[in-house]
Design a protein around this motif. Structure first.
Motif, PDB file in Angstrom:
ATOM      1  N   THR A  88     -10.463   1.610   1.820  1.00 39.05           N
ATOM      2  CA  THR A  88     -11.211   2.743   1.293  1.00 39.05           C
ATOM      3  C   THR A  88     -10.333   3.687   0.475  1.00 39.05           C
ATOM      4  OG1 THR A  88     -12.587   2.568   3.278  1.00 39.05           O
ATOM      5  CG2 THR A  88     -12.849   4.547   1.971  1.00 39.05           C
ATOM      6  N   ASP A  89      -9.027   3.604   0.653  1.00 40.15           N
ATOM      7  CA  ASP A  89      -8.134   4.485  -0.112  1.00 40.15           C
ATOM      8  C   ASP A  89      -7.708   3.850  -1.430  1.00 40.15           C
ATOM      9  OD1 ASP A  89      -6.634   2.500   1.134  1.00 40.15           O
ATOM     10  OD2 ASP A  89      -4.863   3.759   1.357  1.00 40.15           O
ATOM     11  N   THR A 126      -4.119   9.067   5.116  1.00 37.07           N
ATOM     12  CA  THR A 126      -3.393   7.916   5.658  1.00 37.07           C
ATOM     13  C   THR A 126      -1.931   8.282   5.806  1.00 37.07           C
ATOM     14  OG1 THR A 126      -3.058   7.002   3.429  1.00 37.07           O
ATOM     15  CG2 THR A 126      -4.949   6.183   4.685  1.00 37.07           C
ATOM     16  N   THR A 127      -1.265   7.621   6.715  1.00 35.31           N
ATOM     17  CA  THR A 127       0.107   7.968   7.035  1.00 35.31           C
ATOM     18  C   THR A 127       1.059   7.647   5.887  1.00 35.31           C
ATOM     19  OG1 THR A 127       1.901   7.539   8.609  1.00 35.31           O
ATOM     20  CG2 THR A 127       0.485   5.720   8.094  1.00 35.31           C
ATOM     21  N   ALA A 128       2.186   8.335   5.881  1.00 38.10           N
ATOM     22  CA  ALA A 128       3.199   8.098   4.853  1.00 38.10           C
ATOM     23  C   ALA A 128       3.743   6.673   4.945  1.00 38.10           C
ATOM     24  CB  ALA A 128       4.339   9.108   5.011  1.00 38.10           C
ATOM     25  N   GLY A 129       3.813   6.127   6.163  1.00 39.08           N
ATOM     26  CA  GLY A 129       4.280   4.756   6.325  1.00 39.08           C
ATOM     27  C   GLY A 129       3.358   3.764   5.636  1.00 39.08           C
ATOM     28  N   TRP A 130       2.060   3.969   5.784  1.00 39.27           N
ATOM     29  CA  TRP A 130       1.072   3.106   5.127  1.00 39.27           C
ATOM     30  C   TRP A 130       1.220   3.183   3.605  1.00 39.27           C
ATOM     31  CZ3 TRP A 130      -2.700  -0.487   5.841  1.00 39.27           C
ATOM     32  CH2 TRP A 130      -3.691  -0.596   4.875  1.00 39.27           C
ATOM     33  N   GLN A 131       1.325   4.384   3.107  1.00 39.76           N
ATOM     34  CA  GLN A 131       1.448   4.572   1.651  1.00 39.76           C
ATOM     35  C   GLN A 131       2.726   3.944   1.119  1.00 39.76           C
ATOM     36  OE1 GLN A 131       1.050   8.824   1.104  1.00 39.76           O
ATOM     37  NE2 GLN A 131      -0.773   8.879   2.388  1.00 39.76           N
ATOM     38  N   ARG A 132       3.815   4.092   1.861  1.00 41.89           N
ATOM     39  CA  ARG A 132       5.087   3.526   1.400  1.00 41.89           C
ATOM     40  C   ARG A 132       5.052   2.003   1.415  1.00 41.89           C
ATOM     41  NH1 ARG A 132       8.469   2.763  -1.886  1.00 41.89           N
ATOM     42  NH2 ARG A 132      10.672   2.559  -1.378  1.00 41.89           N
ATOM     43  N   HIS A 164       8.213   2.141   8.956  1.00 42.25           N
ATOM     44  CA  HIS A 164       6.964   2.404   8.225  1.00 42.25           C
ATOM     45  C   HIS A 164       5.789   1.687   8.895  1.00 42.25           C
ATOM     46  CE1 HIS A 164       9.073   4.526   5.161  1.00 42.25           C
ATOM     47  NE2 HIS A 164       9.550   3.470   4.522  1.00 42.25           N
ATOM     48  N   ALA A 165       6.019   0.451   9.317  1.00 41.05           N
ATOM     49  CA  ALA A 165       4.948  -0.331   9.936  1.00 41.05           C
ATOM     50  C   ALA A 165       4.511   0.279  11.258  1.00 41.05           C
ATOM     51  CB  ALA A 165       5.404  -1.781  10.132  1.00 41.05           C
ATOM     52  N   VAL A 166       5.467   0.735  12.062  1.00 44.33           N
ATOM     53  CA  VAL A 166       5.126   1.389  13.331  1.00 44.33           C
ATOM     54  C   VAL A 166       4.392   2.695  13.075  1.00 44.33           C
ATOM     55  CG1 VAL A 166       6.078   2.479  15.401  1.00 44.33           C
ATOM     56  CG2 VAL A 166       6.989   0.281  14.619  1.00 44.33           C
ATOM     57  N   ASP A 167       4.817   3.431  12.064  1.00 45.02           N
ATOM     58  CA  ASP A 167       4.134   4.679  11.687  1.00 45.02           C
ATOM     59  C   ASP A 167       2.670   4.398  11.347  1.00 45.02           C
ATOM     60  OD1 ASP A 167       3.641   7.316  10.876  1.00 45.02           O
ATOM     61  OD2 ASP A 167       4.310   6.908   8.842  1.00 45.02           O
ATOM     62  N   ALA A 189       1.957  -4.349   7.519  1.00 42.94           N
ATOM     63  CA  ALA A 189       1.030  -3.606   8.391  1.00 42.94           C
ATOM     64  C   ALA A 189      -0.373  -3.489   7.808  1.00 42.94           C
ATOM     65  CB  ALA A 189       1.586  -2.216   8.712  1.00 42.94           C
ATOM     66  N   MET A 190      -1.004  -4.594   7.495  1.00 44.27           N
ATOM     67  CA  MET A 190      -2.380  -4.673   7.002  1.00 44.27           C
ATOM     68  C   MET A 190      -2.545  -4.184   5.564  1.00 44.27           C
ATOM     69  SD  MET A 190      -4.152  -6.322   9.090  1.00 44.27           S
ATOM     70  CE  MET A 190      -5.578  -6.199   8.052  1.00 44.27           C
ATOM     71  N   THR A 191      -1.466  -3.808   4.874  1.00 45.43           N
ATOM     72  CA  THR A 191      -1.615  -3.504   3.449  1.00 45.43           C
ATOM     73  C   THR A 191      -1.935  -4.778   2.668  1.00 45.43           C
ATOM     74  OG1 THR A 191       0.778  -3.735   3.062  1.00 45.43           O
ATOM     75  CG2 THR A 191      -0.072  -1.514   3.523  1.00 45.43           C
TER      76      THR A 191
END
Length: 670
Positions: free
Chosen positions: A269-270, A109-115, A81-84, A157-159
């Motif tokens: 922003t999301d 935004t990518t699914a990895g970010w959302q997850r 997820h982090a690489v995504d 990953a910056m979340t």
């Protein structure tokens, strides 16, 4: 036999470093107990010491959670997820197929970010600080929360950025849950719902928050804010309601204020809501604004037959463009145009800067903590790499030059981690009380018993913590890149991105700027020093210096006598630096003030920790930190009396956590 040339698939291959979990609970049944000389079974030794310092002995609810998350952070699925998120950056789709403004879903935004956001929410990286469960009543919930973030942040990953703003927004709204509605009917109910969502561990219900202050006229200087807020008239409210624009995405009423303006820099922003500053007739004011609103009306009969959620659109927000940044590329950062966005006033009109400070206190702590977390991962990679990398026939973990260098970097990291978690612990003691979170811990003589002194000490130290740690971590990660050589300079997203120290460095570069540059932090510290209302007009003499002397009074004088005298001398020089100086001169010397606060506090806390929880490595880390500041010449002469091979063994103990049997006894004789 003739030599055989190597190829891309044959010949010498560098062994792949293997990162152990950052934290291992001593209570876990699988934990090995066959090394009595080891000061800690966790890979990140200082985290263990911080938990021992600030939490009571009965803390299994925390240690079991951290144990599990430390392993989750290395799980292959999480790394994917982090690489995504890192390789597939946010995309802005401003227009629909036929050119209309896309008010529904312009930001992708990518699914990895959302997850990863959902996983962070489920693990409670914000929520644990707000839990009212009996099992955490005597645990410093802020230390629990930030230790959790320390383990999860790099994997996330910056979340961690929207999570820190969510934390700040929750802190701010918590202060206003009992405010009367006054002329904003329904506000209390809206704030309660938002607070529940911000502090929820249910990803399907939980919200994240943004924080919008920066405009084109200047970042930290909000005096030039051009975003305007005005009350809607009764007719305007009725028209919005008739048009189906009276509720936010959660079905709560939209606020009676209309916001118009332009925000030049908005991270997260999301997110589902934002806290922002806007100018009213009475000055800068703080507002709560839902990001989305319901779209149009749906007859009750149709709604009863259709179980799908109502359609929504952005609440008067147009995402102008996404920022192209050096780092933090997985994080959507945008310029926003606001046109008749509906919002609720927070607190008193004209008191926006004071209100937003509650958010800034949390996000500045988070910036320091995020810096320490990035640095921790960088050093973890260095430790793992040093134990498999062979240079000229030997491992780096046996190379004396390398060990001396990395031990010095580890000492700096330990100091930064202790400095950060002192601020975190002060915040927790302020929210809960000294008696409930410190009295039964090793920190009982480190954290002030007085609530007033706790608040003043945190107010003085927070700018120094944020400035010092964010800058030191940038330098520290630069050293980590050098440790790996050419590998460190590459964007290594293979193998789950574990060796991508370059990404950590790029992302971390924002932290000395984020939430105020070093000069802004110096101005904040000087503002506290010059405020005659605080500490009887002398916060150093009446609060800070007595606290430092009290901490040093708990340090083992037989072991650290020379070091304590060195810190006392540095404290006296700080008094000379600030006593009787006009505000203008203090501003000129502001960075010197931050440096002095950092040096004194880090030294005092390291010496205190090594005294109340003695260990060979803790003693050496404290001594080396004080010596590096040039405050205790005796410590240097003591170290120089060692045979260099013994010094190397100490370096290895500090960097790799290996045991040094017999060295402590020999040192005590010097």
């Amino acid at each position: 036999m003739a030599p055989t040339a190597s190829s891309s698939t044959a010949g010498f291959f560098q062994a792949l470093p293997s990162l152990p979990p950052q934290y291992t609970s001593p209570d876990d049944e699988s934990t090995p107990r066959d090394d009595p000389e080891a000061s800690s079974i966790s890979d990140d030794k200082v985290l263990d010491r911080i938990l021992d310092l600030y939490l009571p002995q009965n803390r299994r609810v925390v240690t079991s959670h951290l144990h599990r998350v430390a392993r989750l952070a290395l799980d292959a699925r999480v790394l994917a997820h982090a690489v995504d998120a890192e390789t597939n950056h946010p995309v802005l789709r401003q227009l629909t197929t036929f050119g209309q403004e896309n008010r529904n879903d312009p930001l992708w935004t990518t699914a990895g970010w959302q997850r990863l956001k959902e996983m962070g929410q489920a693990e409670g990286v914000v929520a644990v600080a707000y839990s009212q469960a009996d099992e955490t009543a005597h645990i410093n919930r802020r230390v629990y929360e930030f230790a959790l973030g320390h383990l999860w942040g790099v994997a996330g990953a910056m979340t961690g950025c929207p999570m820190s703003m969510t934390d700040g927004a929750a802190t701010l709204l918590a202060r206003h849950l009992r405010d009367p509605d006054a002329d904003q009917m329904g506000r209390a109910r809206v704030f309660e719902e938002a607070y529940r969502r911000l502090t929820s561990r249910d990803p399907g219900y939980a919200w994240t928050s943004g924080q919008w202050m920066t405009e084109r006229s200047g970042g930290s200087d909000v005096s030039g804010t051009e975003t305007l807020a005005a009350r809607l008239t009764a007719d305007e409210l009725a028209r919005d309601q008739a048009a189906g624009r009276g509720e936010d995405a959660a079905g709560m009423p939209l606020g009676p204020w209309r916001i118009n303006g332009f925000k030049w820099f908005s991270s997260a922003t999301d997110s589902d809501m934002a806290v922002l500053l806007a100018r009213t007739d009475k000055g800068l004011s703080a507002f709560y604004m839902p990001m989305r609103r319901r779209k149009g009306t749906r007859p009750a009969a149709a709604a009863a037959l259709d179980s799908s959620p109502p359609e929504t659109e952005l609440n008067g927000v147009r995402i102008q463009r996404l920022k192209t940044k050096l780092g933090t590329r997985s994080l959507p950062t945008a310029e926003l145009a606001l046109h008749d966005a509906r919002a609720w006033l927070i607190g008193t009109e004209g008191r926006g800067v004071a209100e937003i400070s509650a958010v800034l206190n949390i996000t500045r702590l988070s910036t320091a903590a995020g810096s320490v977390g990035n640095w921790a991962r960088g050093l973890a990679v260095c430790r793992a790499y040093s134990q498999v990398r062979r240079v000229r026939g030997g491992l780096l973990s046996d190379n004396a030059l390398h060990l001396r260098w990395m031990a010095a970097e580890t000492v700096k990291y330990h100091a930064a981690a202790h400095f950060t978690f002192l601020g975190v612990a002060l915040q927790g003691a302020l929210e809960q009380s000294h008696r409930s979170v410190a009295a039964a811990t090793l920190s009982s003589r480190l954290l002030p018993a007085s609530r007033a002194d706790t608040a003043l000490l945190l107010r003085l130290l927070l700018p120094a913590i944020k400035a010092a740690v964010s800058v030191a971590s940038v330098a520290g990660l630069r050293h980590c890149i050098e440790c790996l050589g050419g590998v460190g300079y590459c964007e290594n997203n293979e193998d789950g991105g574990l060796l991508n120290v370059a990404k950590l460095f790029r992302d971390n570069l924002v932290n000395p700027i984020w939430e105020g540059t070093v000069s802004v932090m110096a101005e904040d510290a000087v503002r506290v020093l010059a405020d005659r209302r605080l500490g009887g007009g002398d916060i150093v003499g009446s609060v800070f210096a007595p606290w430092v002397r009290g901490v040093l009074g708990s340090v083992d004088a037989l072991v650290f006598g020379e070091e304590v005298e060195g810190v006392r001398a540095r404290l006296a020089r700080l008094g000379t630096l600030v006593d009787g100086k006009p505000r203008e001169e203090l501003l000129y010397r502001g960075r010197d003030v931050l440096d002095a606060l950092e040096t004194i506090v880090c030294a005092a806390v390291l010496l205190y920790d090594a005294s109340v929880h003695p260990s060979f490595v803790a003693h050496e880390v404290a001594r080396r930190y004080v010596r590096a500041q040039g405050e205790a010449g005796g410590a240097s002469s003591r170290h120089d009396a060692l045979a260099w091979k013994d010094a190397v063994r100490i370096d290895k103990s500090i960097f790799l956590g290996s045991s040094s049997v017999g060295l402590q006894e020999r040192l005590e004789k010097l």
